[in-house]
Write a protein that holds these residues in place. Sequence first.
Motif, PDB file in Angstrom:
ATOM      1  N   TYR A  61       0.830  -1.204   0.000  1.00 13.89           N
ATOM      2  CA  TYR A  61       0.000   0.000   0.000  1.00 13.89           C
ATOM      3  C   TYR A  61       0.864   1.254   0.000  1.00 13.89           C
ATOM      4  N   VAL A  62       1.849   1.287   0.865  1.00  9.85           N
ATOM      5  CA  VAL A  62       2.718   2.468   0.954  1.00  9.85           C
ATOM      6  C   VAL A  62       3.476   2.676  -0.350  1.00  9.85           C
ATOM      7  N   GLU A  63       3.994   1.607  -0.936  1.00  7.32           N
ATOM      8  CA  GLU A  63       4.718   1.726  -2.210  1.00  7.32           C
ATOM      9  C   GLU A  63       3.801   2.274  -3.307  1.00  7.32           C
ATOM     10  N   ARG A  64       2.579   1.731  -3.385  1.00  4.32           N
ATOM     11  CA  ARG A  64       1.622   2.191  -4.393  1.00  4.32           C
ATOM     12  C   ARG A  64       1.271   3.664  -4.194  1.00  4.32           C
ATOM     13  N   GLU A  65       1.031   4.051  -2.958  1.00  7.86           N
ATOM     14  CA  GLU A  65       0.649   5.433  -2.680  1.00  7.86           C
ATOM     15  C   GLU A  65       1.818   6.402  -2.869  1.00  7.86           C
ATOM     16  N   GLU A  66       3.039   5.949  -2.604  1.00  9.94           N
ATOM     17  CA  GLU A  66       4.209   6.788  -2.890  1.00  9.94           C
ATOM     18  C   GLU A  66       4.323   7.047  -4.389  1.00  9.94           C
ATOM     19  N   LYS A  67       4.081   6.021  -5.194  1.00  6.69           N
ATOM     20  CA  LYS A  67       4.112   6.184  -6.649  1.00  6.69           C
ATOM     21  C   LYS A  67       3.012   7.132  -7.109  1.00  6.69           C
ATOM     22  N   ARG A  68       1.827   6.990  -6.540  1.00  4.22           N
ATOM     23  CA  ARG A  68       0.734   7.900  -6.887  1.00  4.22           C
ATOM     24  C   ARG A  68       1.078   9.339  -6.531  1.00  4.22           C
TER      25      ARG A  68
END
Length: 105
Positions: free
Chosen positions: A39-46
């Motif tokens: 989740y954190v990785e995905r949201e950092e990319k977003r």
Amino acid sequence: MTSPTSLNLDDELKGRVQQLAEARRRSSHWIMREAIAQYVEREEKREALRQETLVAWNEFEATGLHVTGAEVEKWLSTWGIDDELSAPECHKSRLAAGHFASVQR
């Protein structure tokens, strides 16, 4: 270094995590850590994309330079063929960049 953190999960979600952990032959702890990491990785990319978009928008507002979606699609449709086109050149908008700012906000 790791440090303990506690989460309050309702019984239904806790049960779902436990069922998934059993199915995957992992611990509930591993499932939760993996879920949070993904989740954190995905949201950092977003967020990085959002920041890049804001920079691009600000640059467009300042300069008015752009290419249209149709120009990009035409260019991309030639990728990998013998007559591949060069990337389209940026050009000024027919409308003032300030007009777009007032429309978008």
